[in-house]
Write an enzyme that holds these catalytic residues in place. Structure first.
Site: not given
Length: 437
Positions: A37, A100, A225
Site C-alpha cells: 500500500d 503520490k 477513505d
C-alpha cells in the site's frame, strides 16, 4: 471402468490426505508475493501466510505497522520513512512527501505551480511532468516515481528481513481514479527496486476485500477513505464476485494533517498567550508538532490529554538568549472537535455526490466501510453514522484495511492455500472523480 474410478478416487483422497498432513506437521511455505500500500501519507506492506490463511502486516525495526511516505536527502544518504520524517523540520527543502499526488500525472505549468505552492520543497516543471529539486552538496532533480521507489525499497527490505527470503513479486494498490499512465508510473517505481508487479488493485476494492465483502451477500458498498492528506469516497457495486466503481468523489486537500494543523495553531496561540512570544527554533516547532500529533491520536480514546512540551523561548526580549520553559496545556476532545467542526462537515459533500451520481438512496447502501487513520476520530464516525442512520463497519483496523486487502490479493496471485475468493474489478474508463477543495 469401476476399477479405474476407484483408483482415481483413492488417488484424490491420498492427495487431500497428504495436503492435510502437510498442513498439520510441516512448516508452511514462505509467502511468495507481498502486498504493498503506497499511500499518500503512510505506506504499509503485508503478506498472506499459506497454510494458516492469515494476513500479517509487517512492521519496521521498531514494530510500527506503517511508515511515513517521506523521503529525505542528505549529502551522504537517501532516507525513507520515519528517519526521513525526523528531518522534515530541520531540512524541509530536501524532505519530499505527498509524491503520490504527482506520480504519472500530466500538468500544465500554471497548474503545477498552484499545486506545489503549499510545499516547503521545490517542485519544477519538466515537459508536462513534476520533478523535485534537491540541494545537498550539489543540486539535482528527482522524479515522483523515484521517491516512490525509495519507499517501496524500504518496505521490500522490511519484508525480506521479516520473512528471511528474497522478495521479487508484489501486488500494489492505487487510487481508483488513477489513469493508465499513473498506474504505469507506479509500476515503474516498483520496477526500479527489482519488484515485479503481478497486479494493480484499486484501493477501495482492496478495502472491501479486507472487510470480507467480496465473499459477503452485499450489492452496494460505500468506502470512505480519510487518510493524512486526502479524502476519497467510492461507491462500489458488487456483481457476482466483481466490483464496479459506480462513482468517485473526494477532497485532495482534506485529511489528518489539516486536523493536526488546527490543533498546532491553537497550541502556538496558547504559547504566545502564556509567554508573550512564539517559538522560533526548529527543534521547538518540531517537538510541538509531534506532541500535537500524539494528542490527536490519544483523543480518539480519551476525553482529554495534557500537552507538555519543553521549549526555548526569548522571553526576556529580543536579543536575550532563549530560556527553557515548560509549555503545558490540557486539550479536550470537545475542543478538538470545535477547532475542526467545519472540516469534519466537509466529509459529507463527496458522500452526497457519489450517491447522486450512482443514483442511489443512502438507505440502499448495504455497507459503509472506513479506511484511513483519520476515520478513527469519534466525531467523524458519528457524522457518518448519523447521515446513514446506521453505524459504519469498523471491524477492520482502518489504518491497515487497504494493505490487508492487497495482501489477500497477493496470496491469491501466489497460489497460497487455503484458496481465497478473488475480487475482480470491472474497468470503468469513463469514470471521473469529482473533487471538492
Amino acid at each position: 471402468m469401476a476399477g479405474e474410478m476407484s483408483i482415481l478416487g483413492s488417488a484424490i483422497l491420498a492427495l487431500f490426505l497428504a495436503g492435510y498432513l502437510g498442513q498439520q506437521y510441516l512448516p508452511p511455505p514462505k509467502p511468495r508475493v507481498i502486498g504493498l500500500d503506497l499511500g499518500t501519507t503512510f505506506c504499509s506492506v503485508g503478506v498472506f501466510h499459506p497454510g494458516v490463511g492469515d494476513v500479517e502486516v509487517i512492521g519496521d525495526e521498531e514494530g510500527r505497522k506503517s511508515i511515513p511516505s517521506v523521503v529525505s536527502f542528505t549529502p551522504t544518504q537517501v532516507l525513507a520513512g520515519n528517519e526521513a520524517q525526523e528531518l522534515a523540520d530541520s531540512s524541509p527543502q530536501n524532505t519530499i512527501y505527498d509524491a503520490k499526488r504527482f506520480i504519472g500525472k500530466v500538468f500544465e505549468p500554471e497548474d503545477l505551480e498552484q499545486e506545489s505552492a503549499r510545499y516547503p520543497f521545490k517542485v519544477v516543471y519538466n515537459n508536462g511532468s513534476a520533478e523535485f529539486l534537491v540541494s545537498t552538496n550539489h543540486t539535482f532533480t528527482v522524479s515522483p516515481e523515484f521517491i516512490g521507489s525509495r519507499l517501496l525499497l524500504k518496505m521490500k527490505k522490511m519484508a525480506e528481513s521479516h520473512l528471511g527470503v528474497p522478495v521479487q513479486k508484489a501486488v500494489i494498490s492505487v487510487p481508483a481514479e488513477f489513469d493508465e499512465r499513473q498506474r504505469n508510473y507506479t509500476i515503474r517505481a516498483a520496477n526500479l527496486v527489482g519488484l515485479d508487479i503481478l497486479r494493480v488493485i484499486n484501493e477501495p476494492t482492496a478495502a472491501a476485500m479486507a472487510y470480507g465483502l467480496h465473499k459477503a451477500d452485499v450489492s452496494n458498498v460505500l468506502v470512505v477513505d480519510l487518510g493524512g492528506g486526502t479524502l476519497d469516497v467510492s461507491l462500489l457495486n458488487k456483481q457476482g464476485g466483481m466490483f464496479l466503481t459506480r462513482a468517485m468523489a473526494g477532497n485532495n486537500k482534506l485529511g489528518g494533517q489539516d486536523f493536526s494543523q488546527r490543533l498546532l495553531q491553537h497550541a502556538l496561540e496558547r504559547v504566545r498567550q502564556q509567554f508573550g512570544v512564539l517559538p522560533i527554533q526548529k527543534e521547538d516547532i518540531h517537538s510541538l508538532r509531534q506532541a500535537v500529533e500524539a494528542a490527536k491520536l490519544n483523543l480518539t480514546l480519551q476525553s482529554s490529554v495534557l500537552l507538555q512540551v519543553p521549549l526555548h523561548l526569548e522571553v526576556g526580549g529580543l536579543g536575550d538568549p532563549p530560556k527553557p520553559v515548560l509549555f503545558q496545556e490540557t486539550i479536550t476532545r470537545e475542543m478538538f472537535e470545535e477547532l475542526n467542526a467545519d472540516l469534519f462537515q466537509k466529509i459529507l459533500a463527496p458522500v452526497r455526490t457519489v450517491l447522486e451520481e450512482g443514483q442511489l438512496e443512502k438507505s440502499e447502501v448495504d455497507e459503509v466501510v472506513l479506511v484511513g487513520g483519520s476515520t478513527r476520530i469519534p466525531r467523524i464516525r458519528q457524522i457518518i453514522a448519523s447521515f446513514f442512520g446506521k453505524d459504519p463497519n469498523t471491524s477492520v483496523d482502518p489504518d491497515l484495511a487497504v494493505v490487508t486487502g492487497v495482501a489477500i490479493q497477493a496470496g491469491i496471485m501466489g497460489g497460497a492455500w487455503p484458496l481465497q475468493v478473488s475480487a475482480l474489478e470491472i474497468p470503468n474508463r469513463h469514470l471521473r472523480k469529482t473533487n471538492f477543495n
